[in-house]
Design a protein around this motif. Structure first.
Motif, short mmCIF file in Angstrom:
data_model
loop_
_atom_site.label_atom_id
_atom_site.label_comp_id
_atom_site.label_asym_id
_atom_site.label_seq_id
_atom_site.Cartn_x
_atom_site.Cartn_y
_atom_site.Cartn_z
N THR A 71 15.59 37.85 19.99
CA THR A 71 16.54 37.27 19.03
C THR A 71 17.20 38.38 18.20
OG1 THR A 71 15.22 35.26 18.88
CG2 THR A 71 16.76 35.70 17.08
N TYR A 72 16.42 39.35 17.77
CA TYR A 72 16.97 40.45 16.97
C TYR A 72 17.97 41.26 17.79
CZ TYR A 72 16.97 44.43 13.73
OH TYR A 72 17.35 45.42 12.86
N TYR A 73 17.64 41.44 19.10
CA TYR A 73 18.56 42.17 19.99
C TYR A 73 19.89 41.44 20.11
CZ TYR A 73 20.49 43.73 24.48
OH TYR A 73 21.33 44.17 25.48
N GLU A 74 19.84 40.12 20.30
CA GLU A 74 21.07 39.34 20.47
C GLU A 74 21.89 39.31 19.18
OE1 GLU A 74 19.46 35.65 21.70
OE2 GLU A 74 18.96 36.33 23.74
N GLN A 75 21.20 39.24 18.04
CA GLN A 75 21.91 39.19 16.76
C GLN A 75 22.61 40.50 16.43
OE1 GLN A 75 18.74 38.07 14.11
NE2 GLN A 75 19.06 35.86 14.40
N ASN A 76 22.09 41.61 16.98
CA ASN A 76 22.61 42.93 16.63
C ASN A 76 23.30 43.61 17.81
OD1 ASN A 76 21.47 43.76 13.73
ND2 ASN A 76 19.92 42.53 14.80
N LEU A 79 24.74 47.42 18.08
CA LEU A 79 24.05 48.36 18.95
C LEU A 79 24.95 48.92 20.04
CD1 LEU A 79 20.71 46.36 19.36
CD2 LEU A 79 21.09 48.37 17.92
N SER A 80 26.01 48.20 20.36
CA SER A 80 26.89 48.62 21.45
C SER A 80 27.63 49.90 21.08
CB SER A 80 27.90 47.52 21.77
OG SER A 80 27.25 46.35 22.21
N VAL A 81 27.83 50.73 22.08
CA VAL A 81 28.59 51.97 21.89
C VAL A 81 30.08 51.64 21.89
CG1 VAL A 81 29.11 54.24 22.84
CG2 VAL A 81 26.79 53.31 23.01
N ALA A 94 29.77 50.62 25.96
CA ALA A 94 28.55 50.38 26.72
C ALA A 94 27.61 49.51 25.91
CB ALA A 94 27.87 51.71 27.05
N THR A 95 27.02 48.51 26.58
CA THR A 95 26.05 47.63 25.93
C THR A 95 24.66 48.02 26.41
OG1 THR A 95 27.65 45.81 25.86
CG2 THR A 95 25.31 45.26 25.60
N PRO A 96 23.82 48.57 25.54
CA PRO A 96 22.48 49.00 25.97
C PRO A 96 21.61 47.80 26.31
CG PRO A 96 22.69 49.15 23.59
CD PRO A 96 24.05 48.80 24.11
N SER A 97 20.72 48.00 27.24
CA SER A 97 19.82 46.92 27.65
C SER A 97 18.73 46.73 26.61
CB SER A 97 19.18 47.26 29.00
OG SER A 97 18.31 48.38 28.84
N LEU A 98 18.09 45.57 26.69
CA LEU A 98 16.99 45.27 25.78
C LEU A 98 15.88 46.30 25.91
CD1 LEU A 98 15.35 43.52 23.83
CD2 LEU A 98 14.70 42.07 25.76
N GLU A 99 15.54 46.67 27.14
CA GLU A 99 14.45 47.61 27.36
C GLU A 99 14.79 48.99 26.80
OE1 GLU A 99 11.40 46.90 28.24
OE2 GLU A 99 12.16 44.85 28.20
N ALA A 100 16.07 49.39 26.94
CA ALA A 100 16.48 50.70 26.42
C ALA A 100 16.38 50.75 24.90
CB ALA A 100 17.89 51.03 26.88
N MET A 101 16.66 49.61 24.27
CA MET A 101 16.67 49.56 22.81
C MET A 101 15.35 49.10 22.21
SD MET A 101 19.49 50.75 21.88
CE MET A 101 19.22 50.40 20.15
N ARG A 102 14.38 48.71 23.05
CA ARG A 102 13.14 48.12 22.56
C ARG A 102 12.44 48.98 21.50
NH1 ARG A 102 9.72 44.10 24.11
NH2 ARG A 102 10.99 43.68 25.95
N PRO A 103 12.24 50.30 21.70
CA PRO A 103 11.53 51.09 20.67
C PRO A 103 12.21 51.02 19.30
CG PRO A 103 11.68 52.32 22.72
CD PRO A 103 12.55 51.12 22.89
#
Length: 638
Positions: A256-261, A265-267, A376-385
């Motif tokens: 949910t946090y990934y989708e909201q941001n 987060l996108s380049v 570029a839209t980073p993936s959830l896994e790339a942004m997870r940390p």
């Protein structure tokens, strides 16, 4: 030379004020020892009273402010009687000025308040790109100072009104060049000297030592061989960083946090462009700008005829030194990196297109868009940390806010133990051994913080072994500590310190021999000046000490000019003894017109401050100001 004056303006101000106006000293009638009652009156301004409690609170605020700007400052300096008395004097002055401002009906208009707030850097930084004030951040700024926005504005309005009491006096002072030269000549006077040093190290071998001498020295100098007070402590730390480590994050919360941001987060889209710049300042004459525009139009025509020649024409004609050698290439950039007119043109082009002539504050541009890098839209896994770290930090701060009150209340209510609050909040009781009142090698982490040590070594904490109050260290951190074992300062046994006694004895005796030798030579050379063996001449002054000890420079400046050349002896303490011949006065360099103007301006400010100090002294007499505690190192008036 005048840079030195400017850098030492506070010292200069103090000296010149003493020269300009008579000094005034207020003598109290009660000592600090009589102020154990927290409600005792420590100062009066007519019918207005300042209590011990108000003074303590005021001093603590000043200490906190100073520590925030200079965290490595010795805590003993801030807690000294002199520092506390200075806080009381400032508090009396502030109250007095406020009373005078009210009596003189000095008020600050809404417009002046608004203008001041608009110019304040801390508030200007809260404005968005549209110039509007971010009210949420403004409220946070006020809250950080324990106020609402309305309270902050009221305080600023009051301060601006109070400033008017002394501002006109400070601004009205005018200094003539003669006054300035006279004062600066006295302060920056230079003197030629020659020196012969007698250092203790050269006399150490001559010292005769016996065990009886060492034992006698130990008995008469016990303060040199005391072990400092120390304590073993236990403490609790509640901090958001530790709370964050124990937070478990559900997978759905992360998604949910990934989708909201996602947008944040996108380049951003980036574009690569080359340009040819023809310089033309925006304030250049119209004819000059027209000439530059004509040249740019000609180059644009050439580029449109042969687009492949763009790089060559840029190298030959562009006035941009940073890109011309690269054929005008500016590499990739996103929105916000260039001036608006240039950016608008670049992001309106298609890849490979050439713009019309674009005008900016730098001149005229011809732009070629060479490439586009899609967002570029980073993936959830790339942004997870990063997402997990952000979420943990946010939740830890919320937890800290919820637990802070419980922590503070518990360490106070159960002041003889940390066990209940530690179990309740799942905190570890930590320990530290051999802590001193000031930070030493034993003090690490939070236990090296002066605020903690000041509370830990307070009389109540030492005598009753109570928990200190919860102390806020910033960064969402609260700490409470308690002494479990206290060792008072004590004289160490002779057998344990015999080696140190020997070293100290040798040093003291070598200093005495150095001084005796220096005094003997002083008497000889005064009787027979031609026999004096002195070093090369050098010129010293207050702002150019030439690496000499301050005591020696002071002695040189105190020497009577009418008696020069004059031979003087200077006791340098642990550095030994010095013989110095003060040969003559050396005129200071004649300042140029600019330096004279600067010195007059600086001296005028000093005169203004002197006038303000004199007026403040008058007001204290008029309003019958009485400070009821003794000034440190001064006896009460009899």
């Amino acid at each position: 030379m005048f840079d030195t004056i400017r850098n030492n303006s506070k010292i200069l101000m103090g000296l010149l004020v003493v020269l300009i106006i008579p000094s005034f000293v207020l003598f109290g009638v009660d000592g600090y020892s009589n102020m154990s009652d927290r409600g005792a009156v420590v100062a009066k301004l007519g019918d207005i009273e300042i209590t011990q409690q108000e003074w303590d609170a005021m001093h603590q605020k000043e200490v906190d402010r100073i520590r925030a700007s200079a965290p490595n400052l010795d805590a003993k300096m801030l807690g000294s009687d002199a520092a506390r008395y200075a806080s009381l004097e400032r508090m009396v002055n502030d109250r007095l000025i406020a009373v005078v401002a009210e009596k003189q009906l000095l008020v600050t208009s809404d417009q002046r308040l608004a203008n001041y707030l608009q110019q304040d850097p801390s508030i200007a930084g809260l404005r968005g790109p549209d110039g509007k004030l971010d009210m949420d951040r403004y409220r946070q700024l006020a809250a950080s100072q324990g106020m609402t926005p309305e309270m902050l504005e009221a305080r600023v309005r009051r301060d601006l009104s109070n400033q008017q009491v002394l501002a006109s006096l400070q601004a009205s002072a005018v200094a003539s060049q003669r006054q300035t030269d006279t004062a600066l000549q006295a302060y920056l006077q230079r003197r030629e000297i020659q020196i012969q040093r007698f250092e203790p190290a050269t006399f150490a071998a001559k010292v005769q030592v016996t065990d009886a001498d060492l034992e006698k020295f130990y008995q008469t100098q016990t303060d040199r061989f005391r072990s400092p007070e120390s304590a073993d402590v236990e403490y609790l730390v509640l901090d958001a960083a530790a709370l964050a480590k124990n937070i478990q994050l559900p997978e759905q919360d992360i998604k949910t946090y990934y989708e909201q941001n996602l947008q944040r987060l996108s380049v951003q889209e980036q574009r690569r462009a080359s340009h040819i710049l023809i310089n033309a300042a925006k304030d250049a004459p119209a004819a000059e700008r027209e000439k530059a525009r004509t040249k740019a139009d000609g180059l644009l025509a050439d580029v449109r005829k042969d687009p492949k020649s763009f790089a060559q024409l840029a190298r030959k004609n562009s006035d941009d030194p940073g890109s011309a050698s690269n054929g005008g290439d500016l590499d990739f950039f996103a929105k916000g990196a260039m001036v608006k007119s240039f950016e608008d043109a670049v992001f309106a082009l298609k890849k490979g297109e050439i713009s019309a002539v674009v005008e900016s504050e730098f001149g005229f541009h011809i732009i070629l868009l060479t490439d586009i890098k899609a967002p570029a839209t980073p993936s959830l896994e790339a942004m997870r940390p990063k997402l997990e770290a952000d979420l943990r930090e946010q939740q830890a701060k919320r937890q800290f806010a919820e637990l802070a009150e419980t922590f503070s209340n518990s360490v106070y209510e159960q002041a003889d133990t940390f066990k209940p609050v530690a179990e309740k909040l799942k905190l570890s009781i930590q320990q530290a051994q051999g802590l001193g009142r000031t930070p030493t090698g034993a003090n690490t982490g939070v236990m090296a913080n002066p605020k903690i040590l000041e509370a830990l070594f307070s009389e109540d904490s030492v005598s009753k072994r109570r928990n200190t109050a919860a102390i806020e260290l910033g960064n969402n951190t609260l700490v409470s500590a308690r002494i479990v074992n206290y060792r008072a300062a004590a004289v160490r046994p002779y057998a344990d310190v015999k080696d140190a006694v020997r070293i100290q004895y040798l040093l003291v005796q070598a200093q005495a021999l150095a001084k005796a030798e220096g005094q003997a030579r002083l008497n000889e050379w005064k009787a027979q000046p031609a026999q004096a063996q002195l070093g090369n001449a050098l010129v010293v002054s207050r702002d150019q000490a030439q690496g000499q000890p301050q005591a020696l420079v002071d002695a040189a400046l105190r020497a009577d000019p009418a008696a020069m050349p004059v031979l003087v002896g200077v006791d340098l303490g642990t550095q030994g003894f010095a013989l110095m011949r003060v040969n003559k006065l050396v005129p200071r360099e004649e300042p140029n017109a600019q330096q004279q103007a600067q010195s007059r301006e600086q001296f005028a400010r000093l005169l203004g401050n002197a006038e303000a100090s004199a007026y403040l002294s008058h007001l204290k007499s008029q309003f019958k100001v009485e400070i009821k505690v003794k000034k440190p190192n001064e006896k009460s008036a009899s």
